[in-house]
Design an enzyme around this catalytic site. Structure first.
Site, PDB file in Angstrom:
ATOM      1  N   PRO A  73       0.727  -1.062   0.026  1.00 14.71           N
ATOM      2  CA  PRO A  73       0.001  -0.061   0.102  1.00 14.71           C
ATOM      3  C   PRO A  73       0.837   1.353   0.040  1.00 14.71           C
ATOM      4  O   PRO A  73       1.203   1.665   1.119  1.00 14.71           O
ATOM      5  CB  PRO A  73      -0.920  -0.091   1.382  1.00 14.71           C
ATOM      6  CG  PRO A  73      -0.023  -0.920   2.357  1.00 14.71           C
ATOM      7  CD  PRO A  73       0.852  -1.856   1.268  1.00 14.71           C
ATOM      8  N   ASP A 116       5.453   2.464   2.415  1.00 10.27           N
ATOM      9  CA  ASP A 116       4.852   1.346   2.868  1.00 10.27           C
ATOM     10  C   ASP A 116       3.858   1.517   3.923  1.00 10.27           C
ATOM     11  O   ASP A 116       4.227   1.729   4.851  1.00 10.27           O
ATOM     12  CB  ASP A 116       5.485   0.128   2.671  1.00 10.27           C
ATOM     13  CG  ASP A 116       4.744  -1.082   3.073  1.00 10.27           C
ATOM     14  OD1 ASP A 116       3.536  -1.141   3.287  1.00 10.27           O
ATOM     15  OD2 ASP A 116       5.429  -2.392   3.254  1.00 10.27           O
ATOM     16  N   HIS A 117       2.620   1.795   3.713  1.00 11.62           N
ATOM     17  CA  HIS A 117       2.007   2.374   5.007  1.00 11.62           C
ATOM     18  C   HIS A 117       1.467   1.292   5.809  1.00 11.62           C
ATOM     19  O   HIS A 117       1.486   1.480   7.010  1.00 11.62           O
ATOM     20  CB  HIS A 117       0.094   2.789   4.560  1.00 11.62           C
ATOM     21  CG  HIS A 117      -0.192   3.985   5.021  1.00 11.62           C
ATOM     22  ND1 HIS A 117      -0.026   3.828   6.505  1.00 11.62           N
ATOM     23  CD2 HIS A 117      -0.860   4.870   4.576  1.00 11.62           C
ATOM     24  CE1 HIS A 117      -0.758   4.953   6.872  1.00 11.62           C
ATOM     25  NE2 HIS A 117      -1.240   5.729   5.849  1.00 11.62           N
ATOM     26  N   ARG A 118       2.049  -0.110   5.815  1.00  6.76           N
ATOM     27  CA  ARG A 118       2.043  -0.959   6.894  1.00  6.76           C
ATOM     28  C   ARG A 118       3.097  -0.683   7.962  1.00  6.76           C
ATOM     29  O   ARG A 118       2.760  -1.345   8.815  1.00  6.76           O
ATOM     30  CB  ARG A 118       2.362  -2.336   6.128  1.00  6.76           C
ATOM     31  CG  ARG A 118       0.916  -2.895   5.100  1.00  6.76           C
ATOM     32  CD  ARG A 118       1.314  -4.221   4.488  1.00  6.76           C
ATOM     33  NE  ARG A 118       2.710  -3.908   3.695  1.00  6.76           N
ATOM     34  CZ  ARG A 118       3.264  -5.066   3.097  1.00  6.76           C
ATOM     35  NH1 ARG A 118       2.421  -6.143   2.914  1.00  6.76           N
ATOM     36  NH2 ARG A 118       4.031  -4.865   2.274  1.00  6.76           N
ATOM     37  N   VAL A 119       3.950  -0.042   7.327  1.00  9.43           N
ATOM     38  CA  VAL A 119       5.170  -0.079   8.300  1.00  9.43           C
ATOM     39  C   VAL A 119       5.439   1.606   8.569  1.00  9.43           C
ATOM     40  O   VAL A 119       5.606   2.019   9.636  1.00  9.43           O
ATOM     41  CB  VAL A 119       6.403  -0.486   7.496  1.00  9.43           C
ATOM     42  CG1 VAL A 119       7.587  -0.338   8.416  1.00  9.43           C
ATOM     43  CG2 VAL A 119       6.380  -2.105   7.395  1.00  9.43           C
TER      44      VAL A 119
END
Length: 465
Positions: A264, A437-440
């Site tokens: 993402p 990376d929006h997860r991180v």
């Protein structure tokens, strides 16, 4: 006992490669640790060392053979006490023919990835039952035989192979051409109305690169092209040039597609005024003398590394079980090379000065373009930098290189109108965009990184402390 030498996996992601060159010949005695061949991966050309000692009894895969899968037998090693029968058994077990009685009777054209094929083959016969391997009726033919047939417009389905297990070899194709065999229908330039359905295209090796076609013809790509390629060209209805995808281009396509589909992305952009940086760069280069030439990109790499040290949450990677926080700051730097892109790594970049980064980057870039990087020099990295400023690109958004969680895209430095102390002025501005990376990397973390980067890049002397 005679044993086969296998195509090695020279990197964790390698699935196939090109056997570029043999450095030994059949009959040579080789020692453990001796360099015996050069293998081209999708990123570099690497040397292969022998694991065991013995005599190289037979080469199964000629040099220049492309798309050799990892763990494919490429040669037979004869150990002390082995006889010719043991060698023949090892070769046969690898799917290769037994050694020919005389070297002059062996075809040495790089024709068969499974071993040499007899040159003195009888003329082929037209057959309603062509050689097939039982997997969907795929015609069994060596790569060279397919290429010669494709160039001549010859339909392999009408030939009976004389090679091992009925395989069609070079001699079969040449004999068929000499006998005036009818060209394949696909070699004609079909119109939209009479072109064969794309789904019926036979599966075979890709066409040679840089073939030029025109009109609605799909034959210039090859009768053996994939259904997708044939259908696309047929629909275009215009002149085209087909360039075969090499291993590097395929790897880039696969990895970037995966990144865009599974990561993402979001993007943050800032403008950096770099007039002071340019002045400091000029002074440093004048003082350094010959051999040192610090670039703007060296400052970008240094500022990125120091910013990651200040904002360690951006120096991380995602896994389903945990977020990995890296202790070292290893910056991958994108370098354009023939046929694609590679990202050599400045290890522990936060501990290195501008001169060291400049010297190391110049060496890595030179060897990257020569295909001489080692896997550890381009695999890994915790963060990437991509700079298209030298091409005049003002601003762009780069695709993250997994498993990394961010990449910084730097544009060209150019003079723009800015407001200083409430008045209009002219300044040299460089736009940078951080892909996250929006997860991180959450928005706040990305903003903190860019704030740290902007402060460093606009106050370059602070990078020298």
């Amino acid at each position: 006992m005679a044993q086969t030498i296998l195509m090695p996996a020279l990197s964790p992601t390698m699935t196939e490669g090109t056997l570029a060159k043999w450095l030994v010949s059949a009959g040579d005695k080789i020692e453990s640790g001796q360099v015996i061949a050069e293998i081209e991966t999708d990123k570099a050309t690497m040397e292969v060392e022998a694991v065991d000692e013995g005599v190289l009894a037979e080469i199964l895969v000629p040099e220049g053979t492309e798309n050799v899968a990892v763990n494919t037998p490429i040669a037979v090693l004869k150990e002390e006490g082995d006889d010719d029968a043991a060698v023949a058994e090892a070769a046969a077990g690898a799917g290769a023919p037994a050694p020919a009685a005389k070297a002059e009777e062996v075809e040495a054209e790089g024709d068969d990835a499974g071993g040499a094929e007899a040159a003195a083959a009888p003329a082929p016969k037209a057959s309603a039952k062509p050689a097939a391997d039982g997997e969907g009726g795929r015609i069994k033919a060596s790569p060279l035989a397919r290429r010669i047939a494709s160039e001549a417009g010859l339909d392999l389905s009408g030939l009976e192979g004389t090679g091992p297990h009925g395989r069609i070899v070079k001699a079969d194709v040449e004999a068929a051409i000499a006998s005036g065999a009818k060209p394949a229908e696909a070699s004609k330039a079909p119109s939209r109305s009479d072109a064969a359905p794309a789904a019926e295209a036979p599966k075979a090796t890709p066409a040679p690169a840089q073939q030029t076609g025109g009109g609605y013809s799909v034959a210039a790509i090859s009768a053996a092209a994939s259904a997708q390629t044939r259908d696309l060209v047929d629909k275009l209805g215009m002149p085209y040039e087909a360039e075969a995808n090499n291993g590097m281009r395929k790897t880039i396509a696969r990895r970037l597609l995966d990144a865009k589909q599974t990561v993402p992305h979001f993007y943050l952009t800032v403008d950096c005024v770099i007039d002071r940086l340019l002045a400091v760069r000029k002074e440093l280069n004048e003082r350094a003398g010959d051999g040192v030439k610090i670039s703007v990109n060296d400052f970008v790499v240094r500022a990125s590394a120091l910013s990651l040290r200040k904002v360690p949450a951006a120096n991380a990677a995602w896994t389903d079980e945990a977020v990995l926080r890296f202790k070292d700051v290893d910056v991958s730097v994108a370098v354009a090379i023939d046929g694609g892109l590679i990202t050599p790594i400045i290890r522990k970049a936060d501990t290195k000065g501008l001169a060291a980064i400049s010297s190391e980057m110049r060496d890595l870039a030179t060897r990257a373009r020569d295909g001489k990087l080692k896997p550890e020099e381009y695999q890994g990295g915790t963060f990437s930098v991509s700079n298209l400023g030298m091409y005049g690109i003002r601003e762009f958004s780069a695709i993250i290189n997994p498993p990394q969680s961010a990449i910084l895209a730097a544009g060209a430095a150019e003079q723009r109108p800015v407001v200083k102390d409430g008045a209009l002025a002219i300044a040299t501005v460089m736009t940078v965009t951080l892909s996250c990376d929006h997860r991180v990397v959450d928005g706040a973390v990305g903003a903190q990184f860019l704030a740290a980067f902007k402060k460093l890049i606009e106050d370059p002397l602070s990078m020298l402390l």
